[in-house]
Design an enzyme around this catalytic site. Structure first.
Site, PDB file in Angstrom:
ATOM      1  N   HIS A  24       4.796  -1.947  -5.046  1.00 38.88           N
ATOM      2  CA  HIS A  24       3.692  -0.972  -5.006  1.00 38.88           C
ATOM      3  C   HIS A  24       3.939   0.130  -6.041  1.00 38.88           C
ATOM      4  O   HIS A  24       3.509   1.260  -5.852  1.00 38.88           O
ATOM      5  CB  HIS A  24       3.588  -0.398  -3.596  1.00 38.88           C
ATOM      6  CG  HIS A  24       2.269   0.230  -3.253  1.00 38.88           C
ATOM      7  ND1 HIS A  24       1.045  -0.359  -3.533  1.00 38.88           N
ATOM      8  CD2 HIS A  24       1.970   1.412  -2.625  1.00 38.88           C
ATOM      9  CE1 HIS A  24       0.078   0.431  -3.090  1.00 38.88           C
ATOM     10  NE2 HIS A  24       0.608   1.515  -2.554  1.00 38.88           N
ATOM     11  N   HIS A  46      -0.775   2.093   6.506  1.00 39.23           N
ATOM     12  CA  HIS A  46       0.259   2.787   5.737  1.00 39.23           C
ATOM     13  C   HIS A  46       1.421   3.157   6.656  1.00 39.23           C
ATOM     14  O   HIS A  46       1.187   3.725   7.723  1.00 39.23           O
ATOM     15  CB  HIS A  46      -0.308   4.058   5.096  1.00 39.23           C
ATOM     16  CG  HIS A  46      -1.383   3.786   4.086  1.00 39.23           C
ATOM     17  ND1 HIS A  46      -2.676   3.483   4.453  1.00 39.23           N
ATOM     18  CD2 HIS A  46      -1.341   3.750   2.729  1.00 39.23           C
ATOM     19  CE1 HIS A  46      -3.395   3.266   3.357  1.00 39.23           C
ATOM     20  NE2 HIS A  46      -2.619   3.424   2.302  1.00 39.23           N
ATOM     21  N   ASP A  67       1.376  -0.018   3.340  1.00 41.07           N
ATOM     22  CA  ASP A  67       1.643   0.544   2.018  1.00 41.07           C
ATOM     23  C   ASP A  67       2.453   1.836   2.114  1.00 41.07           C
ATOM     24  O   ASP A  67       2.367   2.562   3.107  1.00 41.07           O
ATOM     25  CB  ASP A  67       0.333   0.862   1.295  1.00 41.07           C
ATOM     26  CG  ASP A  67      -0.432  -0.375   0.877  1.00 41.07           C
ATOM     27  OD1 ASP A  67       0.012  -1.492   1.182  1.00 41.07           O
ATOM     28  OD2 ASP A  67      -1.500  -0.215   0.241  1.00 41.07           O
ATOM     29  N   ASP A  68       3.195   2.117   1.041  1.00 43.86           N
ATOM     30  CA  ASP A  68       3.787   3.433   0.744  1.00 43.86           C
ATOM     31  C   ASP A  68       5.151   3.697   1.366  1.00 43.86           C
ATOM     32  O   ASP A  68       5.740   4.752   1.119  1.00 43.86           O
ATOM     33  CB  ASP A  68       2.850   4.589   1.118  1.00 43.86           C
ATOM     34  CG  ASP A  68       1.558   4.580   0.341  1.00 43.86           C
ATOM     35  OD1 ASP A  68       1.426   3.734  -0.560  1.00 43.86           O
ATOM     36  OD2 ASP A  68       0.686   5.408   0.637  1.00 43.86           O
ATOM     37  N   HIS A  98       4.228   5.336  -7.332  1.00 42.33           N
ATOM     38  CA  HIS A  98       2.884   5.376  -6.760  1.00 42.33           C
ATOM     39  C   HIS A  98       1.863   5.848  -7.796  1.00 42.33           C
ATOM     40  O   HIS A  98       1.055   6.749  -7.557  1.00 42.33           O
ATOM     41  CB  HIS A  98       2.834   6.281  -5.516  1.00 42.33           C
ATOM     42  CG  HIS A  98       1.725   5.911  -4.570  1.00 42.33           C
ATOM     43  ND1 HIS A  98       0.579   6.660  -4.440  1.00 42.33           N
ATOM     44  CD2 HIS A  98       1.574   4.866  -3.716  1.00 42.33           C
ATOM     45  CE1 HIS A  98      -0.219   6.104  -3.539  1.00 42.33           C
ATOM     46  NE2 HIS A  98       0.367   5.004  -3.085  1.00 42.33           N
TER      47      HIS A  98
END
Length: 208
Positions: free
Chosen positions: A84, A172, A33-34, A88
């Protein structure tokens, strides 16, 4: 600390979400993620290449916009991508129309029908709406690579002690998680491949 494995009761309550992908095979699903961001995403890709493993990257739209060349490498190397959000956003604290607009903006950079809500925080009404457009991917195992209170050794132990066939595992590709990810990822890949597991990406079909 919250349990590394998603409790069974949560999976039952939110049964329409995808928490794992058990199919009788010894497959595992790494997710990141991210990203994409410099200084970590490409290193993750190199590690995955070394072990011939596939993964799924849930990207932040503004990062894809900033670093399109890194995003292109994710796709070029055979991995899947997911939305995603662009900024955020935490669904619980965001008006739904604002949330949908942010996801739509991310979708102009990330062509995927996979979606993961940041922080795993999303309202029931948002889930009901987004299910018409996305497969909403949650997780079976949280690595806690983002937590300052979790050492890299503990991070490795958390993952190895909790994964099962079909587990969706969260890491991540962010700068703050780098030390733990770079330490744990090769060890997880070696350990589980030696046990006959394969690492697959989550099937991604472009939305209509």
């Amino acid at each position: 600390m919250v349990s590394a494995r998603t409790p069974y009761i949560i999976k039952k309550i939110y049964y329409s979400l995808i928490w794992d992908l058990h199919n009788g095979e010894k497959n595992l699903y790494l997710t990141f993620d991210d990203g994409p961001v410099p200084g970590i995403t490409l290193e993750v890709l190199d590690i995955l290449d070394t072990y011939n493993a596939r993964a799924t990257f849930f990207c932040i739209g503004r990062n894809v916009e900033r670093y399109p060349e890194i995003y292109s490498q994710i796709l070029k190397r055979g991995h899947a991508v997911g939305n995603h959000t662009y900024s955020h956003l935490k669904g619980w604290k965001t008006r739904s129309n604002e949330y949908y607009s942010d996801i739509k903006l991310a979708g102009s950079f990330i062509k995927s029908n996979l979606f993961r809500p940041p922080y795993g925080k999303i309202k029931r009404a948002q889930l009901k709406h987004l299910r018409h457009y996305y497969k909403i991917i949650m997780w079976d195992v949280m690595s806690y690579d983002f937590s300052k209170s979790v050492s890299k050794e503990k991070c490795l132990s958390i993952v190895l002690n909790n994964i099962r066939p079909g587990s969706i595992i969260v890491f991540h590709d962010s700068v703050k998680a780098k030390e733990k990810v770079v330490y744990t990822l090769p060890k997880i890949l070696i350990n589980m491949q030696d046990k006959g597991y394969t690492f697959e990406s989550i099937k991604n079909e472009n939305p209509n």
